[in-house]
Design a protein around this motif. Sequence first.
Motif, PDB file in Angstrom:
ATOM      1  N   GLY A   1      36.810 -21.330 -21.629  1.00  0.00           N
ATOM      2  CA  GLY A   1      35.884 -20.907 -20.936  1.00  0.00           C
ATOM      3  C   GLY A   1      36.467 -20.048 -19.612  1.00  0.00           C
ATOM      4  O   GLY A   1      37.449 -20.918 -19.100  1.00  0.00           O
TER       5      GLY A   1
ATOM      6  N   ALA B   1      34.113 -20.202 -13.557  1.00  0.00           N
ATOM      7  CA  ALA B   1      34.598 -20.841 -12.207  1.00  0.00           C
ATOM      8  C   ALA B   1      35.641 -21.876 -12.644  1.00  0.00           C
ATOM      9  O   ALA B   1      36.823 -21.745 -12.204  1.00  0.00           O
ATOM     10  N   GLY B   2      35.357 -22.704 -13.548  1.00  0.00           N
ATOM     11  CA  GLY B   2      36.102 -23.960 -13.921  1.00  0.00           C
ATOM     12  C   GLY B   2      37.211 -23.339 -14.484  1.00  0.00           C
ATOM     13  O   GLY B   2      38.548 -23.879 -14.172  1.00  0.00           O
TER      14      GLY B   2
ATOM     15  N   GLU C   1      37.721 -17.287 -23.970  1.00  0.00           N
ATOM     16  CA  GLU C   1      36.352 -16.887 -23.468  1.00  0.00           C
ATOM     17  C   GLU C   1      35.183 -16.130 -24.649  1.00  0.00           C
ATOM     18  O   GLU C   1      35.817 -15.205 -25.050  1.00  0.00           O
ATOM     19  N   LEU C   2      34.064 -16.604 -24.826  1.00  0.00           N
ATOM     20  CA  LEU C   2      33.220 -16.073 -25.970  1.00  0.00           C
ATOM     21  C   LEU C   2      32.800 -14.647 -25.543  1.00  0.00           C
ATOM     22  O   LEU C   2      32.695 -13.816 -26.441  1.00  0.00           O
TER      23      LEU C   2
ATOM     24  N   GLY D   1      30.860 -16.538 -16.397  1.00  0.00           N
ATOM     25  CA  GLY D   1      30.055 -17.735 -16.956  1.00  0.00           C
ATOM     26  C   GLY D   1      28.663 -17.572 -16.481  1.00  0.00           C
ATOM     27  O   GLY D   1      27.808 -16.568 -16.634  1.00  0.00           O
ATOM     28  N   THR D   2      28.307 -18.618 -15.731  1.00  0.00           N
ATOM     29  CA  THR D   2      26.921 -18.628 -14.985  1.00  0.00           C
ATOM     30  C   THR D   2      26.662 -17.575 -14.310  1.00  0.00           C
ATOM     31  O   THR D   2      25.162 -17.119 -14.366  1.00  0.00           O
ATOM     32  N   TRP D   3      27.482 -16.947 -13.656  1.00  0.00           N
ATOM     33  CA  TRP D   3      27.081 -15.912 -13.037  1.00  0.00           C
ATOM     34  C   TRP D   3      27.083 -14.501 -13.323  1.00  0.00           C
ATOM     35  O   TRP D   3      26.947 -13.539 -12.607  1.00  0.00           O
TER      36      TRP D   3
ATOM     37  N   HIS E   1      24.278 -17.603 -22.785  1.00  0.00           N
ATOM     38  CA  HIS E   1      24.951 -18.806 -21.830  1.00  0.00           C
ATOM     39  C   HIS E   1      23.996 -18.960 -20.539  1.00  0.00           C
ATOM     40  O   HIS E   1      24.193 -19.966 -20.324  1.00  0.00           O
TER      41      HIS E   1
ATOM     42  N   THR F   1      22.342 -17.917  -3.555  1.00  0.00           N
ATOM     43  CA  THR F   1      22.800 -19.174  -3.740  1.00  0.00           C
ATOM     44  C   THR F   1      22.206 -20.137  -2.844  1.00  0.00           C
ATOM     45  O   THR F   1      21.537 -19.753  -2.041  1.00  0.00           O
ATOM     46  N   ASN F   2      22.073 -21.266  -3.293  1.00  0.00           N
ATOM     47  CA  ASN F   2      21.409 -22.270  -2.620  1.00  0.00           C
ATOM     48  C   ASN F   2      22.460 -23.154  -1.682  1.00  0.00           C
ATOM     49  O   ASN F   2      21.869 -24.085  -0.850  1.00  0.00           O
TER      50      ASN F   2
ATOM     51  N   VAL G   1      35.689 -20.730 -29.312  1.00  0.00           N
ATOM     52  CA  VAL G   1      36.389 -21.809 -29.794  1.00  0.00           C
ATOM     53  C   VAL G   1      35.253 -22.613 -30.651  1.00  0.00           C
ATOM     54  O   VAL G   1      34.087 -23.096 -30.255  1.00  0.00           O
TER      55      VAL G   1
ATOM     56  N   GLY H   1      30.964 -25.166 -19.401  1.00  0.00           N
ATOM     57  CA  GLY H   1      29.752 -25.055 -18.372  1.00  0.00           C
ATOM     58  C   GLY H   1      28.843 -26.047 -19.069  1.00  0.00           C
ATOM     59  O   GLY H   1      28.760 -26.278 -20.062  1.00  0.00           O
TER      60      GLY H   1
HETATM   61  P1  FAD Z   1      30.039 -21.560 -16.790  1.00  0.00           P
HETATM   62  O1  FAD Z   1      30.029 -20.601 -15.464  1.00  0.00           O
HETATM   63  O2  FAD Z   1      28.882 -21.911 -17.487  1.00  0.00           O
HETATM   64  O3  FAD Z   1      31.205 -21.042 -17.598  1.00  0.00           O
HETATM   65  C1  FAD Z   1      31.478 -21.584 -18.820  1.00  0.00           C
HETATM   66  C2  FAD Z   1      32.282 -20.564 -19.821  1.00  0.00           C
HETATM   67  O4  FAD Z   1      32.714 -21.075 -20.972  1.00  0.00           O
HETATM   68  C3  FAD Z   1      31.149 -19.080 -20.076  1.00  0.00           C
HETATM   69  O5  FAD Z   1      31.687 -18.081 -19.497  1.00  0.00           O
HETATM   70  C4  FAD Z   1      31.150 -19.427 -21.744  1.00  0.00           C
HETATM   71  O6  FAD Z   1      30.953 -18.164 -22.182  1.00  0.00           O
HETATM   72  C5  FAD Z   1      32.171 -20.141 -22.065  1.00  0.00           C
HETATM   73  N1  FAD Z   1      32.272 -21.007 -23.164  1.00  0.00           N
HETATM   74  C6  FAD Z   1      31.427 -21.764 -23.349  1.00  0.00           C
HETATM   75  N2  FAD Z   1      31.563 -22.385 -24.847  1.00  0.00           N
HETATM   76  C7  FAD Z   1      32.604 -21.693 -25.238  1.00  0.00           C
HETATM   77  C8  FAD Z   1      33.133 -21.614 -26.507  1.00  0.00           C
HETATM   78  N3  FAD Z   1      32.948 -22.608 -27.434  1.00  0.00           N
HETATM   79  N4  FAD Z   1      34.385 -20.780 -26.720  1.00  0.00           N
HETATM   80  C9  FAD Z   1      34.754 -19.809 -25.775  1.00  0.00           C
HETATM   81  N5  FAD Z   1      34.081 -19.683 -24.457  1.00  0.00           N
HETATM   82  C10 FAD Z   1      32.968 -20.613 -24.166  1.00  0.00           C
HETATM   83  N6  FAD Z   1      26.821 -23.248  -7.733  1.00  0.00           N
HETATM   84  C11 FAD Z   1      27.060 -23.004  -6.454  1.00  0.00           C
HETATM   85  O7  FAD Z   1      28.229 -23.168  -6.190  1.00  0.00           O
HETATM   86  N7  FAD Z   1      26.087 -22.482  -5.625  1.00  0.00           N
HETATM   87  C12 FAD Z   1      25.059 -22.050  -6.211  1.00  0.00           C
HETATM   88  O8  FAD Z   1      24.155 -21.672  -5.397  1.00  0.00           O
HETATM   89  C13 FAD Z   1      24.715 -22.254  -7.646  1.00  0.00           C
HETATM   90  N8  FAD Z   1      23.509 -21.968  -8.048  1.00  0.00           N
HETATM   91  C14 FAD Z   1      23.343 -22.038  -9.361  1.00  0.00           C
HETATM   92  C15 FAD Z   1      22.116 -21.608 -10.065  1.00  0.00           C
HETATM   93  C16 FAD Z   1      21.771 -21.690 -11.354  1.00  0.00           C
HETATM   94  C17 FAD Z   1      20.371 -20.964 -11.847  1.00  0.00           C
HETATM   95  C18 FAD Z   1      22.900 -22.236 -12.081  1.00  0.00           C
HETATM   96  C19 FAD Z   1      22.567 -22.303 -13.420  1.00  0.00           C
HETATM   97  C20 FAD Z   1      24.316 -22.793 -11.671  1.00  0.00           C
HETATM   98  C21 FAD Z   1      24.156 -22.784 -10.336  1.00  0.00           C
HETATM   99  N9  FAD Z   1      25.250 -23.355  -9.620  1.00  0.00           N
HETATM  100  C22 FAD Z   1      25.591 -22.907  -8.303  1.00  0.00           C
HETATM  101  C23 FAD Z   1      26.574 -24.097 -10.402  1.00  0.00           C
HETATM  102  C24 FAD Z   1      27.508 -23.205 -11.305  1.00  0.00           C
HETATM  103  O9  FAD Z   1      27.080 -23.684 -12.690  1.00  0.00           O
HETATM  104  C25 FAD Z   1      28.787 -23.501 -11.072  1.00  0.00           C
HETATM  105  O10 FAD Z   1      28.991 -23.022  -9.773  1.00  0.00           O
HETATM  106  C26 FAD Z   1      29.693 -22.799 -11.861  1.00  0.00           C
HETATM  107  O11 FAD Z   1      29.613 -21.517 -11.854  1.00  0.00           O
HETATM  108  C27 FAD Z   1      29.987 -23.404 -13.358  1.00  0.00           C
HETATM  109  O12 FAD Z   1      31.204 -22.962 -13.746  1.00  0.00           O
HETATM  110  P2  FAD Z   1      31.753 -23.550 -15.152  1.00  0.00           P
HETATM  111  O13 FAD Z   1      33.124 -22.876 -15.463  1.00  0.00           O
HETATM  112  O14 FAD Z   1      31.528 -25.080 -15.412  1.00  0.00           O
HETATM  113  O15 FAD Z   1      30.545 -23.152 -16.417  1.00  0.00           O
END
Ligand code: FAD
Length: 445
Positions: free
Chosen positions: A24, A27-28, A50-51, A57-59, A75, A84-85, A134, A176
């Motif tokens: 992924g 951000a993580g 990254e798919l 990701g989320t953004w 996704h 943002t909140n 993946v 995510g």
């Molecule tokens: P994601 O951003 O979901 O990234 C995961 C990545 O993994 C994606 O790019 C996906 O394509 C990839 N992936 C998944 N499965 C596979 C696979 N099998 N093979 C290859 N790639 C894969 N956070 C804040 O700090 N402030 C905010 O105001 C805020 N508002 C939010 C509002 C909403 C509506 C949502 C849903 C979330 C919000 N968040 C906020 C939380 C936000 O999710 C996190 O900040 C953060 O962006 C999550 O990052 P992540 O890397 O964990 O997951």
Amino acid sequence: MYIDPLATKSLTMSYHKLKVAVIGAGAGGLCAARQLLSRPQTFAPPVVYELSDCVGGTWVYTDRVGKDDNGLPIHSSMYRDLRTNLPKEVMPFPDFPFDTQLPSFIHHTDVKSYLEQYTDSFKIQPHIKFRTYVELLNPVFGTTGDAQNTWEVTCLNLNSHCRSRDRFDSVIICNGHYSDPFIPHIPEIEHFKGQKMHSHEYRFAEPFTGKNLVLLGAGPSGTDIALELCPVANQVVLIHNNLPISSQLPPNFLQVKGVNRFSETGVICDDGMEYPADVFMFCTGYNYSFPFLKDVDLKVKDYRVTPLYKHIVHTTFPTLFFIGLCQTVCPFPLFHNQVLFALASLDGTHKLPPKAEMDMLTEEEYQSSLHHGIPHRHFHKLDSLQWSYMDELAHLSKTEPIPPVTRDLYEANAKIRKQDLCNYKRFNYKIVSHDMWTTVEPKPL
Ligand code: FAD
């Protein structure tokens, strides 16, 4: 089979740099890649899978819902007008601030730009395999009784449709957890003739003009979407169990407790009243989902993922890490601390306890949280516990703790939000020092 975490250390010291895969590029995953790249003595350059075809990701907002061109579920749960909140002053990774010119509550496109800048600054892009899905992650055991397993990642290139396999010493999972909608059972749903949807599929308000809407769940998305819909909808009913939201709300916004069952034209709630609904929206959160972990013992039971130590380390396979499972947190700073802890346990800076001890400590923590009235399904929901959790991770990995100002401003924002849900994003904040923040003149939206 139990893997001795000490074996990891001897691995790093003996013959090669550790090869780490990251799943992924949200951000993580970007944080994991950045930190791995900054330790070239210990770690080989990571491979980030990254798919999609971009970072964030989320953004990464899309108008689309349902499936993408590859037949994979969309996704992102982002909606078009989301701001943002959390104020941008508390959101960033500690080593990469947001542009100070931006207001405190920024549009989602600003967060995506921030993550792109982070990617460029730390030269992460060349290490990302885009459009690479993946499919499977398997532990591989040597035939000579090695204490340490390796990992085989099987992935599908979404351009060429070719499969490939790569071996790694460790894998950091950052896939995510806001993608797989959770939909609770509500009696007689089959009778309801209106539109049913999950907040995952909500994009913008216009299609709901003049409608009666019923939303279930008052988490950040439920309340935010309800308020976004009020200016266009006839009526918005938010069903939730923490009545009442004490803030002043628009006149066409109702709060009701407990959904009982559906009727043909709406829902009947615990107060016995029927609330008409053209649209019923589940704002009921998401499942933890790891479809590529078929041969790894991992249980997800009612929102709790086991067996994990510190919400991160798989205790049977201590070279497998999960970033970002914790909820109601300040995500980017938390990811930063979790990643540093994972790397500290890989490079030997922090010696993980044996499996039995990790499981015992986790069980103690779980029992203690039950004892304090925290339900099972909220075990990963840290809320105010996040600060001591992050401090502990920083201490164990011998890294800098998050400055107190992040905690103070995060908590102040939570309080102000509660008091004035409709207007809290008007404020602008400024960090004055590592333990002081101030409010800048509120600006009109
Ligand atoms: P994601 O951003 O979901 O990234 C995961 C990545 O993994 C994606 O790019 C996906 O394509 C990839 N992936 C998944 N499965 C596979 C696979 N099998 N093979 C290859 N790639 C894969 N956070 C804040 O700090 N402030 C905010 O105001 C805020 N508002 C939010 C509002 C909403 C509506 C949502 C849903 C979330 C919000 N968040 C906020 C939380 C936000 O999710 C996190 O900040 C953060 O962006 C999550 O990052 P992540 O890397 O964990 O997951």
